[in-house]
Design a protein around this motif. Structure first.
Motif, PDB file in Angstrom:
ATOM      1  N   LEU A 107       0.859  -1.181   0.000  1.00 52.29           N
ATOM      2  CA  LEU A 107       0.000   0.000   0.000  1.00 52.29           C
ATOM      3  C   LEU A 107       0.894   1.229   0.000  1.00 52.29           C
ATOM      4  O   LEU A 107       1.921   1.254   0.675  1.00 52.29           O
ATOM      5  CB  LEU A 107      -0.900   0.005   1.251  1.00 52.29           C
ATOM      6  N   SER A 108       0.526   2.235  -0.789  1.00 45.34           N
ATOM      7  CA  SER A 108       1.352   3.443  -0.824  1.00 45.34           C
ATOM      8  C   SER A 108       0.488   4.669  -1.077  1.00 45.34           C
ATOM      9  O   SER A 108      -0.582   4.590  -1.709  1.00 45.34           O
ATOM     10  CB  SER A 108       2.426   3.342  -1.914  1.00 45.34           C
ATOM     11  N   TYR A 109       0.944   5.775  -0.556  1.00 44.89           N
ATOM     12  CA  TYR A 109       0.299   7.071  -0.799  1.00 44.89           C
ATOM     13  C   TYR A 109       1.390   8.056  -1.163  1.00 44.89           C
ATOM     14  O   TYR A 109       2.286   8.324  -0.359  1.00 44.89           O
ATOM     15  CB  TYR A 109      -0.457   7.556   0.436  1.00 44.89           C
ATOM     16  N   ARG A 110       1.346   8.558  -2.396  1.00 46.65           N
ATOM     17  CA  ARG A 110       2.397   9.434  -2.876  1.00 46.65           C
ATOM     18  C   ARG A 110       1.874  10.852  -3.042  1.00 46.65           C
ATOM     19  O   ARG A 110       0.780  11.086  -3.572  1.00 46.65           O
ATOM     20  CB  ARG A 110       2.956   8.926  -4.196  1.00 46.65           C
ATOM     21  N   THR A 111       2.650  11.790  -2.575  1.00 45.86           N
ATOM     22  CA  THR A 111       2.273  13.208  -2.688  1.00 45.86           C
ATOM     23  C   THR A 111       2.917  13.857  -3.904  1.00 45.86           C
ATOM     24  O   THR A 111       2.718  15.037  -4.144  1.00 45.86           O
ATOM     25  CB  THR A 111       2.704  13.968  -1.424  1.00 45.86           C
ATOM     26  N   THR A 112       3.716  13.094  -4.648  1.00 48.37           N
ATOM     27  CA  THR A 112       4.401  13.645  -5.817  1.00 48.37           C
ATOM     28  C   THR A 112       4.497  12.582  -6.888  1.00 48.37           C
ATOM     29  O   THR A 112       4.427  11.390  -6.604  1.00 48.37           O
ATOM     30  CB  THR A 112       5.822  14.137  -5.443  1.00 48.37           C
ATOM     31  N   ASN A 113       4.659  13.029  -8.117  1.00 48.24           N
ATOM     32  CA  ASN A 113       4.833  12.090  -9.226  1.00 48.24           C
ATOM     33  C   ASN A 113       6.297  11.826  -9.533  1.00 48.24           C
ATOM     34  O   ASN A 113       6.624  11.096 -10.472  1.00 48.24           O
ATOM     35  CB  ASN A 113       4.137  12.641 -10.491  1.00 48.24           C
ATOM     36  N   TRP A 114       7.183  12.456  -8.771  1.00 50.10           N
ATOM     37  CA  TRP A 114       8.618  12.234  -8.992  1.00 50.10           C
ATOM     38  C   TRP A 114       8.975  10.798  -8.645  1.00 50.10           C
ATOM     39  O   TRP A 114       8.362  10.164  -7.811  1.00 50.10           O
ATOM     40  CB  TRP A 114       9.447  13.196  -8.136  1.00 50.10           C
ATOM     41  N   ALA A 115      10.019  10.304  -9.310  1.00 45.83           N
ATOM     42  CA  ALA A 115      10.450   8.925  -9.058  1.00 45.83           C
ATOM     43  C   ALA A 115      10.967   8.764  -7.633  1.00 45.83           C
ATOM     44  O   ALA A 115      10.757   7.739  -6.992  1.00 45.83           O
ATOM     45  CB  ALA A 115      11.541   8.519 -10.055  1.00 45.83           C
ATOM     46  N   LYS A 116      11.629   9.798  -7.117  1.00 44.86           N
ATOM     47  CA  LYS A 116      12.174   9.720  -5.761  1.00 44.86           C
ATOM     48  C   LYS A 116      11.078  10.051  -4.750  1.00 44.86           C
ATOM     49  O   LYS A 116      10.369  11.046  -4.897  1.00 44.86           O
ATOM     50  CB  LYS A 116      13.326  10.703  -5.601  1.00 44.86           C
ATOM     51  N   PRO A 117      10.913   9.219  -3.704  1.00 42.31           N
ATOM     52  CA  PRO A 117       9.869   9.488  -2.703  1.00 42.31           C
ATOM     53  C   PRO A 117      10.022  10.857  -2.063  1.00 42.31           C
ATOM     54  O   PRO A 117      11.131  11.325  -1.823  1.00 42.31           O
ATOM     55  CB  PRO A 117      10.088   8.368  -1.674  1.00 42.31           C
ATOM     56  N   ALA A 118       8.908  11.487  -1.809  1.00 40.55           N
ATOM     57  CA  ALA A 118       8.896  12.802  -1.179  1.00 40.55           C
ATOM     58  C   ALA A 118       8.741  12.649   0.330  1.00 40.55           C
ATOM     59  O   ALA A 118       8.359  11.589   0.818  1.00 40.55           O
ATOM     60  CB  ALA A 118       7.750  13.632  -1.751  1.00 40.55           C
ATOM     61  N   PRO A 119       9.014  13.707   1.115  1.00 42.96           N
ATOM     62  CA  PRO A 119       8.971  13.615   2.589  1.00 42.96           C
ATOM     63  C   PRO A 119       7.636  13.167   3.156  1.00 42.96           C
ATOM     64  O   PRO A 119       7.598  12.597   4.236  1.00 42.96           O
ATOM     65  CB  PRO A 119       9.328  15.038   3.024  1.00 42.96           C
ATOM     66  N   ASN A 120       6.524  13.436   2.444  1.00 42.39           N
ATOM     67  CA  ASN A 120       5.208  13.079   2.981  1.00 42.39           C
ATOM     68  C   ASN A 120       4.649  11.781   2.408  1.00 42.39           C
ATOM     69  O   ASN A 120       3.509  11.417   2.695  1.00 42.39           O
ATOM     70  CB  ASN A 120       4.210  14.215   2.724  1.00 42.39           C
ATOM     71  N   ASP A 121       5.410  11.091   1.585  1.00 45.17           N
ATOM     72  CA  ASP A 121       4.942   9.823   1.030  1.00 45.17           C
ATOM     73  C   ASP A 121       4.877   8.761   2.120  1.00 45.17           C
ATOM     74  O   ASP A 121       5.684   8.748   3.054  1.00 45.17           O
ATOM     75  CB  ASP A 121       5.878   9.339  -0.084  1.00 45.17           C
ATOM     76  N   VAL A 122       3.898   7.855   2.012  1.00 47.96           N
ATOM     77  CA  VAL A 122       3.711   6.781   2.986  1.00 47.96           C
ATOM     78  C   VAL A 122       3.698   5.441   2.254  1.00 47.96           C
ATOM     79  O   VAL A 122       2.986   5.287   1.253  1.00 47.96           O
ATOM     80  CB  VAL A 122       2.391   6.954   3.765  1.00 47.96           C
ATOM     81  N   PHE A 123       4.477   4.493   2.749  1.00 50.57           N
ATOM     82  CA  PHE A 123       4.524   3.158   2.163  1.00 50.57           C
ATOM     83  C   PHE A 123       4.342   2.125   3.276  1.00 50.57           C
ATOM     84  O   PHE A 123       4.882   2.272   4.366  1.00 50.57           O
ATOM     85  CB  PHE A 123       5.867   2.909   1.473  1.00 50.57           C
ATOM     86  N   VAL A 124       3.566   1.079   2.989  1.00 47.80           N
ATOM     87  CA  VAL A 124       3.319   0.007   3.945  1.00 47.80           C
ATOM     88  C   VAL A 124       3.826  -1.298   3.335  1.00 47.80           C
ATOM     89  O   VAL A 124       3.460  -1.649   2.209  1.00 47.80           O
ATOM     90  CB  VAL A 124       1.825  -0.116   4.290  1.00 47.80           C
ATOM     91  N   PHE A 125       4.670  -2.001   4.084  1.00 51.10           N
ATOM     92  CA  PHE A 125       5.270  -3.248   3.608  1.00 51.10           C
ATOM     93  C   PHE A 125       4.914  -4.390   4.554  1.00 51.10           C
ATOM     94  O   PHE A 125       4.787  -4.198   5.764  1.00 51.10           O
ATOM     95  CB  PHE A 125       6.802  -3.137   3.560  1.00 51.10           C
ATOM     96  N   HIS A 126       4.771  -5.568   3.980  1.00 47.75           N
ATOM     97  CA  HIS A 126       4.630  -6.799   4.775  1.00 47.75           C
ATOM     98  C   HIS A 126       5.673  -7.785   4.260  1.00 47.75           C
ATOM     99  O   HIS A 126       5.697  -8.122   3.076  1.00 47.75           O
ATOM    100  CB  HIS A 126       3.233  -7.398   4.652  1.00 47.75           C
ATOM    101  N   ILE A 127       6.546  -8.240   5.165  1.00 48.05           N
ATOM    102  CA  ILE A 127       7.644  -9.133   4.784  1.00 48.05           C
ATOM    103  C   ILE A 127       7.594 -10.379   5.651  1.00 48.05           C
ATOM    104  O   ILE A 127       7.574 -10.287   6.884  1.00 48.05           O
ATOM    105  CB  ILE A 127       9.008  -8.428   4.955  1.00 48.05           C
ATOM    106  N   ASP A 128       7.566 -11.540   5.028  1.00 54.84           N
ATOM    107  CA  ASP A 128       7.604 -12.825   5.736  1.00 54.84           C
ATOM    108  C   ASP A 128       8.970 -13.466   5.543  1.00 54.84           C
ATOM    109  O   ASP A 128       9.471 -13.539   4.416  1.00 54.84           O
ATOM    110  CB  ASP A 128       6.520 -13.779   5.207  1.00 54.84           C
ATOM    111  N   VAL A 129       9.554 -13.915   6.645  1.00 57.54           N
ATOM    112  CA  VAL A 129      10.846 -14.596   6.595  1.00 57.54           C
ATOM    113  C   VAL A 129      10.753 -15.887   7.399  1.00 57.54           C
ATOM    114  O   VAL A 129      10.338 -15.872   8.560  1.00 57.54           O
ATOM    115  CB  VAL A 129      11.978 -13.717   7.174  1.00 57.54           C
ATOM    116  N   THR A 130      11.114 -16.991   6.773  1.00 55.04           N
ATOM    117  CA  THR A 130      11.171 -18.277   7.459  1.00 55.04           C
ATOM    118  C   THR A 130      12.623 -18.651   7.692  1.00 55.04           C
ATOM    119  O   THR A 130      13.428 -18.667   6.748  1.00 55.04           O
ATOM    120  CB  THR A 130      10.487 -19.383   6.633  1.00 55.04           C
ATOM    121  N   ILE A 131      12.973 -18.922   8.947  1.00 60.28           N
ATOM    122  CA  ILE A 131      14.356 -19.261   9.290  1.00 60.28           C
ATOM    123  C   ILE A 131      14.387 -20.604  10.004  1.00 60.28           C
ATOM    124  O   ILE A 131      13.651 -20.823  10.968  1.00 60.28           O
ATOM    125  CB  ILE A 131      15.004 -18.192  10.194  1.00 60.28           C
ATOM    126  N   SER A 132      15.243 -21.482   9.531  1.00 57.18           N
ATOM    127  CA  SER A 132      15.458 -22.769  10.175  1.00 57.18           C
ATOM    128  C   SER A 132      16.931 -22.920  10.498  1.00 57.18           C
ATOM    129  O   SER A 132      17.791 -22.486   9.732  1.00 57.18           O
ATOM    130  CB  SER A 132      15.010 -23.923   9.263  1.00 57.18           C
TER     131      SER A 132
END
Length: 295
Positions: free
Chosen positions: A102-127
């Motif tokens: 999920l992401s909310y971007r305040t600019t169309n520039w390729a580089k994220p702007a200070p007010n941009d919000v990104f949500v990540f979900h990462i699963d890692v399995t370790i044995s």
């Protein structure tokens, strides 16, 4: 800024770890600390994670795995990668990149702007898997070629001088100096130690294994007395992990009486305030019951 929340689920051979990451702003870098994402897997390795955000807003995940027991050979498997031997001198390994769910971007520039919000979900399995060190097991079981004895009032265990000297500079000095009676007599008398604890010391010498939690304190006493630094550190680390309200007072009392400040500080750093409060409550209740019995 990265805000991270993790959950852990035990599996048959290791852990399933899920990270939910909220990223606010432009390019970010986050390095984990002991209190947030250091994970112990099967009492064999400590794993730390590191996250960084690239300009394309993805999150790069890295890990580093450090063995808990020095003589033990451990293989580690992360996600679907091949099993790898855990190095004695570990380095950071890349798991991969993850795009935001999920992401909310305040600019169309390729580089994220200070007010941009990104949500990540990462699963890692370790044995983590222990690889049997056959040669060390054979040496530990050997009695034919041993050349020294660790002795206590209820028996002795046979060891090899070379292994004993490698374990501690104190033992090495005893074995190298002819004027020391231990060198000439072929044994060292270790007072106040049980035969069981000597066997635990031998198991650590050859195979890097530690005994059950309740048997760590006498082994820590030997490690402190004979300056076995790595064993001392490993006992302190494991004792810190098993702190509960019901055993906190006894372990702290031991650390004060035996002058092991590292154990005290380690416990105080790692113990939540709630556990400290519960321990104090349990101690007061115990003392109250004892006073009633005396009356």
């Amino acid at each position: 800024m990265l805000k991270i929340h993790l959950t852990k689920t035990s599996t048959a051979n290791g852990l399933q770890i899920s990270f939910d990451i909220l990223c606010i702003g432009g390019t970010n870098f986050y390095k984990t600390t002991y209190n947030d994402t250091r994970i112990t897997v099967n009492d064999l390795v400590n794993v730390e994670f590191e996250f960084s955000q690239d300009n394309d807003a993805s999150i790069k995940t890295k890990y580093i795995a450090r063995k808990i027991l020095r003589y033990c050979t451990v293989k580690i498997k992360v996600n679907n990668s091949a099993e790898k031997i855990c190095s004695d001198e570990p380095t950071w390994e890349v798991i991969g990149d993850t795009l935001p769910k999920l992401s909310y971007r305040t600019t169309n520039w390729a580089k994220p702007a200070p007010n941009d919000v990104f949500v990540f979900h990462i699963d890692v399995t370790i044995s983590a898997f222990k690889v049997e060190a056959t040669i060390y097991k054979k040496l530990c079981d050997d009695t034919e070629f041993t050349d020294f004895q660790l002795t206590t009032s209820d028996g002795s265990v046979a060891v090899h001088k070379a292994h004993l000297a490698a374990l501690s500079d104190v033992f090495k000095a005893m074995l190298c100096r002819r004027e020391w009676k231990e060198t000439n007599e072929g044994h060292i008398q270790m007072s106040g130690v049980s035969l069981q604890t000597l066997q635990h010391l031998k198991d650590y010498m050859y195979m890097g294994t530690l005994p059950a939690d309740e048997l760590l304190l006498p082994l820590l006493s030997i490690a402190s007395c004979y300056m076995i630094t790595e064993l001392r550190n490993e006992c302190i680390s494991k004792l810190t992990q098993i702190i509960r309200p019901e055993n906190l007072y006894d372990i702290l009392k031991y650390s004060f009486e035996n002058e092991i400040p590292e154990l005290t500080f380690s416990i105080m750093r790692a113990t939540p305030e709630g556990v400290l409060a519960d321990a104090e409550k349990a101690l007061l209740e115990k003392r109250s019951k004892e006073e009633i019995k005396e009356e």
